[in-house]
Write a protein that holds these residues in place. Structure first.
Motif, short mmCIF file in Angstrom:
data_model
loop_
_atom_site.label_atom_id
_atom_site.label_comp_id
_atom_site.label_asym_id
_atom_site.label_seq_id
_atom_site.Cartn_x
_atom_site.Cartn_y
_atom_site.Cartn_z
N LEU A 182 45.36 52.50 30.49
CA LEU A 182 46.03 51.47 31.29
C LEU A 182 45.03 50.80 32.23
CD1 LEU A 182 48.56 50.00 32.38
CD2 LEU A 182 48.89 51.96 33.92
N LEU A 183 44.19 51.59 32.86
CA LEU A 183 43.19 51.02 33.78
C LEU A 183 42.24 50.09 33.04
CD1 LEU A 183 42.24 54.12 36.00
CD2 LEU A 183 43.84 52.28 36.51
N ASN A 184 41.85 50.48 31.85
CA ASN A 184 40.92 49.66 31.06
C ASN A 184 41.53 48.34 30.63
OD1 ASN A 184 38.85 51.56 31.22
ND2 ASN A 184 39.53 52.64 29.38
N SER A 185 42.85 48.29 30.57
CA SER A 185 43.52 47.05 30.13
C SER A 185 43.74 46.07 31.28
CB SER A 185 44.86 47.38 29.48
OG SER A 185 45.77 47.90 30.44
N LEU A 186 43.57 46.53 32.53
CA LEU A 186 43.80 45.66 33.68
C LEU A 186 42.60 44.75 33.92
CD1 LEU A 186 45.41 48.26 36.12
CD2 LEU A 186 46.57 46.58 34.67
N LYS A 187 42.85 43.51 34.30
CA LYS A 187 41.79 42.52 34.46
C LYS A 187 41.64 42.01 35.90
CE LYS A 187 41.11 42.65 30.03
NZ LYS A 187 39.93 43.37 29.49
N ARG A 216 41.34 42.12 40.23
CA ARG A 216 40.53 42.85 41.22
C ARG A 216 41.26 44.09 41.71
NH1 ARG A 216 38.01 39.27 45.97
NH2 ARG A 216 37.75 41.42 46.68
N GLY A 217 40.48 45.03 42.20
CA GLY A 217 41.08 46.25 42.73
C GLY A 217 41.25 47.34 41.72
N ASN A 218 40.78 47.12 40.51
CA ASN A 218 40.88 48.11 39.46
C ASN A 218 39.56 48.90 39.41
OD1 ASN A 218 42.00 49.33 37.07
ND2 ASN A 218 40.59 48.07 35.89
N PRO A 219 39.56 50.23 39.34
CA PRO A 219 40.71 51.12 39.18
C PRO A 219 41.24 51.71 40.49
CG PRO A 219 38.71 52.35 38.80
CD PRO A 219 38.27 50.94 39.13
N LEU A 220 40.72 51.24 41.63
CA LEU A 220 41.05 51.88 42.90
C LEU A 220 42.54 51.82 43.24
CD1 LEU A 220 40.16 53.31 45.47
CD2 LEU A 220 39.73 51.07 46.48
N LEU A 221 43.13 50.62 43.16
CA LEU A 221 44.52 50.47 43.58
C LEU A 221 45.49 51.29 42.73
CD1 LEU A 221 44.76 46.71 44.63
CD2 LEU A 221 44.45 48.74 46.05
N PRO A 222 45.38 51.27 41.39
CA PRO A 222 46.26 52.16 40.61
C PRO A 222 46.04 53.64 40.95
CG PRO A 222 45.32 50.47 39.20
CD PRO A 222 44.61 50.37 40.51
#
Length: 501
Positions: free
Chosen positions: A275-280, A282-288
Motif C-alpha cells: 500500500l505504501l509503495n502505491s501512494l504518490k 507527500r508524507g509517504n511512508p511517514l504519515l501512514p
C-alpha cells in the motif's frame, strides 16, 4: 474537544463571545510555552553535552529551571483543583503574568487561559513520548528482543518483586506505616521509565546491543506489570479489596494486545508495504506509519494499558519491513520537535519544595525517602542478575538502566495523592524517590556504558602490543643472524646445538 470551543457552541451569545475572544489568547499562551520549552531544552541540552552529560539530563534540568520550583514560567494544573487553587496556580505562572501585561489578558480570563494552556502542553507532551516509543520500536530488533525474551522477563519480574517486597516490608516494620499506604509506596518502587533509559541508549548508539535489548524488553514488561500492580493498589485504596476479575482482564488484555499486534502485524506487513509503495503523495511512508502507531496507541489506552506500548509495538512491526531506514530518517524531525516537550515537562513538574528540610512536614518524608531511594536503586540493580545465559553481557548496566522512575513514578504518586491513603510524609518520600532516580540514572547509565566500552578497547590493545613485540623480537633475531652471516632459519638450529665433527 477544547472546553472553550464547546462553550462557544452551547453557551448564550454573551458567554460565547467571551469564549471566542479567548481562543487567540490561548494560542499565544501555548506558543510562548513552546518557546520556553525549546529554549530550555536546547540551552540545557547544549550545556550537558559540553560537560559530557547525557542531553536528556540537560532537558530534565532545563525543565526544572523553567518549572514552578525555580522560574515559574511553566506551571501545570495537575489533578482536581478548586477554583481558588486554580487561580493561585495561574497567578504563580510567570508566563501568565507576562501575557497579562503584554497581550491584554484580563483577570477574569486568566484561569481559563492558564487551564487550557496547561492541558494542551500536557497533550503535546504525551504525543511526544508516543513518538519517542515509536522511534525506539523502529530502532529495535524484534528478533533480538525475542531472543532475549527470557532474560528480559526475568529482569522485569525481579525488578518488580524485589523493590515491592523490600519497600513494603521496610515501611511496615521500620517506619510502622499502615498496610495499604505501605503497599502503595512499595508499588511506586516497581516502576521503570522506558522513555528516559531508551533516550540514553539511543544517544550512545547502544539500543541494539544485547544490554539495550534486554533493558527495553524488560522495561516494556515492567510497564505492563506496573499497570497491573497500580490497578491492585488503587482497588485496595478505594474499596479495601482487590477485584480479581478486573486484574484478570488487564492481564489477558496485555498478553493479547502485545502478542497479537506483533504477530498480526508481521503477517500483514507485506500488504501494508505494498500500500505504501502505491501512494504518490507527500508524507509517504511517514504519515501512514503514524496512523498505524496512533491506532495501536489508542487500542492500548482503551484496554487500560498504555498508549506508549501501542506505539512501541507499531515501531517493532514496521522495523521488520524494507521501509525501516526511510521511516527512521523521516521520524527524526518529528521526534526533535515533540520529544523535548515531554522531558522538559517531566522536569517542570518536579517539585523541589519537598526537598526543603526547613519545612517540618518534609522532615519525616525525607528520612523515609532515603530508605525508598536505597530500595529503589538496589532493587533494580538486583534485577540485572536476571540476565542469565548471556556470557559477557553487562548485568550492571542492565540494572542501572532499570532505575529511573520518571513519569511512571509520578503517575503512582499522583494516584496515591488523589486516593487520600498517603500521609503527607509518605507522599513527599515517594516524590523525592522519583526525583532522585530520574535525575541520577541517566548520568549513571552513561558512565557505566562508556566505561565498559573503554575497558573493552583496552583489552584489545595488549594483544596488539604483544603481537608488535613478537614481530620486533623476530626482527632483532633476524638482524643478529644476518650480521653473523648465518641464515635466519639456521640460527635457531644453532641455538639448540649441533654436534661438532
Amino acid at each position: 474537544m477544547n472546553p472553550l470551543l464547546l462553550a462557544v457552541e452551547t453557551a448564550g451569545p454573551a458567554e460565547a463571545e467571551v469564549a471566542a475572544n479567548l481562543s487567540p489568547l490561548i494560542l499565544v499562551a501555548v506558543l510562548m510555552a513552546l518557546v520556553v520549552i525549546y529554549l530550555a531544552s536546547r540551552i540545557a541540552g547544549e550545556i550537558a553535552v559540553r560537560l559530557s552529560f547525557p542531553p536528556v539530563l540537560g532537558e530534565l534540568l532545563g525543565g526544572v529551571m523553567v518549572g514552578a520550583s525555580v522560574l515559574g514560567l511553566l506551571v501545570f494544573r495537575e489533578g482536581q483543583v478548586t477554583g481558588e487553587e486554580l487561580q493561585t496556580l495561574a497567578h504563580s505562572s510567570t508566563l501568565m503574568q507576562f501575557l497579562q501585561a503584554t497581550a491584554g489578558l484580563s483577570e477574569g480570563s486568566l484561569t481559563e487561559v492558564f487551564s487550557a494552556q496547561s492541558e494542551i502542553i500536557d497533550i503535546l507532551s504525551e504525543i511526544g513520548v508516543i513518538i519517542l516509543l515509536f522511534e525506539i520500536g523502529l530502532e529495535s530488533d524484534l528478533s533480538e528482543l525475542l531472543r532475549v525474551g527470557p532474560q528480559a522477563a526475568a529482569v522485569a519480574v525481579i525488578g518488580v518483586a524485589v523493590p515491592f517486597l523490600a519497600g513494603t516490608l521496610g515501611l511496615l516494620y521500620f517506619f510502622q506505616v499502615p498496610v495499604i499506604p505501605a503497599v502503595f509506596a512499595g508499588a511506586a518502587l516497581t516502576a521503570t521509565s522506558i522513555g528516559i533509559t531508551a533516550r540514553v541508549l539511543a544517544e550512545l548508539q547502544k539500543l541494539t546491543s544485547p544490554e539495550g535489548q534486554v533493558i527495553i524488553g524488560a522495561a516494556v514488561l515492567d510497564d505492563v506489570l506496573g499497570i497491573i500492580i497500580l490497578a491492585v493498589v488503587a482497588g485496595l485504596a478505594k474499596n479495601g479489596e482487590v477485584n480479581l476479575t478486573d486484574i484478570g482482564i488487564i492481564i489477558v488484555s496485555a498478553i493479547v494486545f502485545l502478542v497479537g499486534s506483533i504477530v498480526l502485524g508481521r503477517l500483514l506487513s507485506s500488504y501494508f508495504v505494498a500500500l505504501l509503495n502505491s501512494l504518490k503523495t507527500r508524507g509517504n511512508p511517514l504519515l501512514p506509519a503514524l496512523v498505524l502507531a496512533f491506532v495501536l496507541a489508542y487500542v492500548g489506552q482503551i484496554i487500560h494499558l498504555e498508549a506508549i506500548l501501542g506505539a512501541f509495538a507499531a515501531g517493532l512491526i514496521l522495523a521488520e519491513t524494507d521501509k525501516r531506514q526511510e521511516l527512521e530518517e523521516q521520524i527524526k524531525p518529528i521526534s526533535d520537535l515533540l520529544v523535548p516537550i515531554f522531558f522538559v515537562c517531566v522536569g517542570a513538574k518536579t517539585n523541589l519544595a519537598v526537598l526543603n528540610p526547613a519545612i517540618p512536614a518534609n522532615r519525616e518524608g525525607l528520612v523515609i525517602a532515603l530508605f525508598l531511594i536505597g530500595v529503589a536503586i538496589l532493587g533494580k540493580l538486583a534485577a540485572g542478575l536476571g540476565a542469565f545465559g548471556k556470557p559477557g553481557i553487562n548485568r550492571y548496566a542492565i540494572g542501572v538502566g532499570m532505575i529511573p522512575r520518571g513519569e511512571v513514578g509520578l503517575v503512582f504518586a499522583g494516584v496515591g495523592a488523589a486516593s487520600g491513603v498517603l500521609s503527607d510524609a509518605l507522599d513527599v518520600s515517594i516524590i523525592v524517590m522519583v526525583i532522585a532516580t530520574t535525575f541520577v540514572a541517566p548520568l549513571w547509565l552513561r558512565g557505566v556504558l562508556v566505561r565498559a566500552e573503554a575497558e573493552s578497547k583496552e583489552e584489545e590493545i595488549p594483544s596488539l602490543r604483544d603481537l608488535q613485540a613478537d614481530v620486533a623480537e623476530q626482527d632483532r633475531e633476524n638482524s643478529r643472524a644476518n650480521s653473523d652471516g648465518i641464515p635466519a632459519d639456521m640460527a635457531e638450529v644453532d641455538q639448540v646445538g649441533i654436534p661438532e665433527g
